[in-house]
Design an enzyme around this catalytic site. Structure first.
Site, short mmCIF file in Angstrom:
data_model
loop_
_atom_site.label_atom_id
_atom_site.label_comp_id
_atom_site.label_asym_id
_atom_site.label_seq_id
_atom_site.Cartn_x
_atom_site.Cartn_y
_atom_site.Cartn_z
N HIS A 142 0.85 -1.20 0.00
CA HIS A 142 0.00 0.00 0.00
C HIS A 142 0.88 1.24 0.00
O HIS A 142 2.02 1.21 0.47
CB HIS A 142 -0.94 0.01 1.21
CG HIS A 142 -0.23 -0.11 2.52
ND1 HIS A 142 0.19 -1.31 3.03
CD2 HIS A 142 0.15 0.83 3.42
CE1 HIS A 142 0.79 -1.13 4.19
NE2 HIS A 142 0.78 0.17 4.46
N HIS A 194 0.92 5.25 1.12
CA HIS A 194 0.32 6.32 1.92
C HIS A 194 0.43 7.64 1.15
O HIS A 194 1.49 7.95 0.61
CB HIS A 194 1.09 6.52 3.23
CG HIS A 194 1.09 5.36 4.16
ND1 HIS A 194 0.30 5.31 5.28
CD2 HIS A 194 1.81 4.21 4.17
CE1 HIS A 194 0.54 4.18 5.94
NE2 HIS A 194 1.45 3.49 5.28
#
Ligand code: AMP
Ligand code: ZN
Length: 144
Positions: free
Chosen positions: A107, A109
């Protein structure tokens, strides 16, 4: 990495969010990507961009998956920054426990920043001693 690493992992919270089994505050979705607000933000609008397929780290990921992230990054970062009145933003991807990765599903950010907000300070940069940078670069090139 095992061949099935891209399949949904049974106990992975982001796989469950991608499958709609756990709710999220959604920002964006397409065939490959989900973006949603981080549940523990470090600033207002802190957003996660998550490939729907499960990969743990950048190095495990198919180039097409990273391309799908790259394809949406400009519009999502622009929207997050505009909506939060940010002066700037960080795009961060923690890989491995040592780097602060808590959720082992790749992922990115997006962290909106305001001037002087103190969210991060500069990291502790240092200077290489004579000859060390060349040795490290040689070691990295040998692994490519
Ligand atoms: P990292 O340390 O890079 O693995 O970051 C994981 C991030 O996922 C943290 O910032 C958490 O706040 C966030 N997070 C964990 N669970 C959820 C969830 N259910 N919904 C949204 N964000 C989450
Ligand atoms: Zn997962």
């Amino acid at each position: 990495m095992p061949r099935d690493s891209k399949l949904a992992q049974k106990d992975c919270i982001f796989c469950k969010i991608a499958a709609g089994q756990i709710p999220c505050i959604k920002i964006y979705e397409d065939k490959n990507i989900l973006a949603f607000l981080d549940i523990g933000p470090v600033s207002d609008g802190h957003t996660l961009i998550v490939p729907k397929e499960h990969y743990t780290k950048v190095e495990d990921s198919k180039p097409e998956v990273l391309s799908a992230v790259a394809a949406v990054l400009p519009k999502i970062t622009a929207a997050v920054a505009a909506a939060t009145g940010a002066d700037g933003y960080n795009v961060l991807c923690n890989n491995g426990r040592a780097a602060g990765q808590l959720v082992e599903h790749l992922h990115f950010h997006i962290i909106p920043r305001k001037t002087g907000d103190g969210v991060f300070n500069h990291w502790p940069a240092f200077k290489y001693p004579q000859g060390k940078a060349e040795k490290i670069a040689e070691a990295i090139r040998a692994k490519l």
